[in-house]
Design a protein around this motif. Sequence first.
Motif, PDB file in Angstrom:
ATOM      1  N   VAL A 156       2.701  -1.355   4.226  1.00  0.00           N
ATOM      2  CA  VAL A 156       2.360   0.034   3.951  1.00  0.00           C
ATOM      3  C   VAL A 156       3.688   0.774   3.920  1.00  0.00           C
ATOM      4  O   VAL A 156       4.359   0.893   4.946  1.00  0.00           O
ATOM      5  CB  VAL A 156       1.433   0.640   5.017  1.00  0.00           C
ATOM      6  N   LEU A 186       0.852  -1.183   0.000  1.00  0.00           N
ATOM      7  CA  LEU A 186       0.000   0.000   0.000  1.00  0.00           C
ATOM      8  C   LEU A 186       0.890   1.237   0.000  1.00  0.00           C
ATOM      9  O   LEU A 186       1.800   1.357   0.834  1.00  0.00           O
ATOM     10  CB  LEU A 186      -0.898   0.005   1.234  1.00  0.00           C
ATOM     11  N   VAL A 220      -8.051  -2.446   6.732  1.00  0.00           N
ATOM     12  CA  VAL A 220      -7.742  -2.359   5.303  1.00  0.00           C
ATOM     13  C   VAL A 220      -8.719  -3.259   4.552  1.00  0.00           C
ATOM     14  O   VAL A 220      -8.909  -4.415   4.929  1.00  0.00           O
ATOM     15  CB  VAL A 220      -6.278  -2.799   5.039  1.00  0.00           C
ATOM     16  N   TYR A 227      -4.934   2.328   9.186  1.00  0.00           N
ATOM     17  CA  TYR A 227      -4.798   1.038   8.507  1.00  0.00           C
ATOM     18  C   TYR A 227      -5.346  -0.122   9.333  1.00  0.00           C
ATOM     19  O   TYR A 227      -5.107  -1.279   9.022  1.00  0.00           O
ATOM     20  CB  TYR A 227      -3.324   0.791   8.153  1.00  0.00           C
ATOM     21  N   ILE A 248      -1.226  -1.308  -4.259  1.00  0.00           N
ATOM     22  CA  ILE A 248      -2.453  -0.528  -4.120  1.00  0.00           C
ATOM     23  C   ILE A 248      -2.032   0.871  -3.688  1.00  0.00           C
ATOM     24  O   ILE A 248      -1.373   1.028  -2.655  1.00  0.00           O
ATOM     25  CB  ILE A 248      -3.404  -1.144  -3.082  1.00  0.00           C
ATOM     26  N   HIS A 269      -2.910   5.314  -3.534  1.00  0.00           N
ATOM     27  CA  HIS A 269      -3.933   6.356  -3.504  1.00  0.00           C
ATOM     28  C   HIS A 269      -3.317   7.720  -3.818  1.00  0.00           C
ATOM     29  O   HIS A 269      -2.232   8.046  -3.331  1.00  0.00           O
ATOM     30  CB  HIS A 269      -4.598   6.400  -2.126  1.00  0.00           C
TER      31      HIS A 269
END
Length: 193
Positions: free
Chosen positions: A68, A34, A57, A54, A103, A105
Amino acid sequence: MEVAWIDLDAAGSMAPARLPMLELGATSGPPIVLIPGLTDGLYPVADPAGRALYAEVPVPMDRCRGLVVSYRHPLSSTLTTRDLADDVAAVLKHRLDRPAVVIAHSMGTMVAQHLAAAYPGMVAGLVLSAPLLHVDPALRAVVGRWAALVRGRQWAAFADDALASSYTGDEVGRRRALRGALPDVVPEEGLAQ
């Protein structure tokens, strides 16, 4: 959830720095990495408030190995998203034995895209949330506004603006409620430089 600090110069990165990383889930499962957005600077995984983000998740962490990967400390204004991708690659080379699903963001999507392009053997797949392909004048205006708030150490105003600029619909309300539940954070001194 366990935080590990990675010494980047020992990991083969470009400049000495430390990078906090949070480990989640099963250590033997398929890896999921992440990569957060820019507001990770306010709630880094090294801070308990950041780790709280987190706690739930939306991936099967009971069957996956989750990492992460936060951003380097100290963070320099001269770093690019390509540099940050090199940092992530240095960590993955030393922590994983196979390609990971990444993943990401917001700004993290730019880092993830550089990672996939420069190190395709490390990336099994990409999931991008609120992706950015390039910086346009509207984004420059938002980031400029955020930079001014950060330089002025107006952390609450920055966090509020980041929420209003990053989310839409019902998610804005959910994120504001989450922000209200977390303690106010004053980031380490290097972030405002």
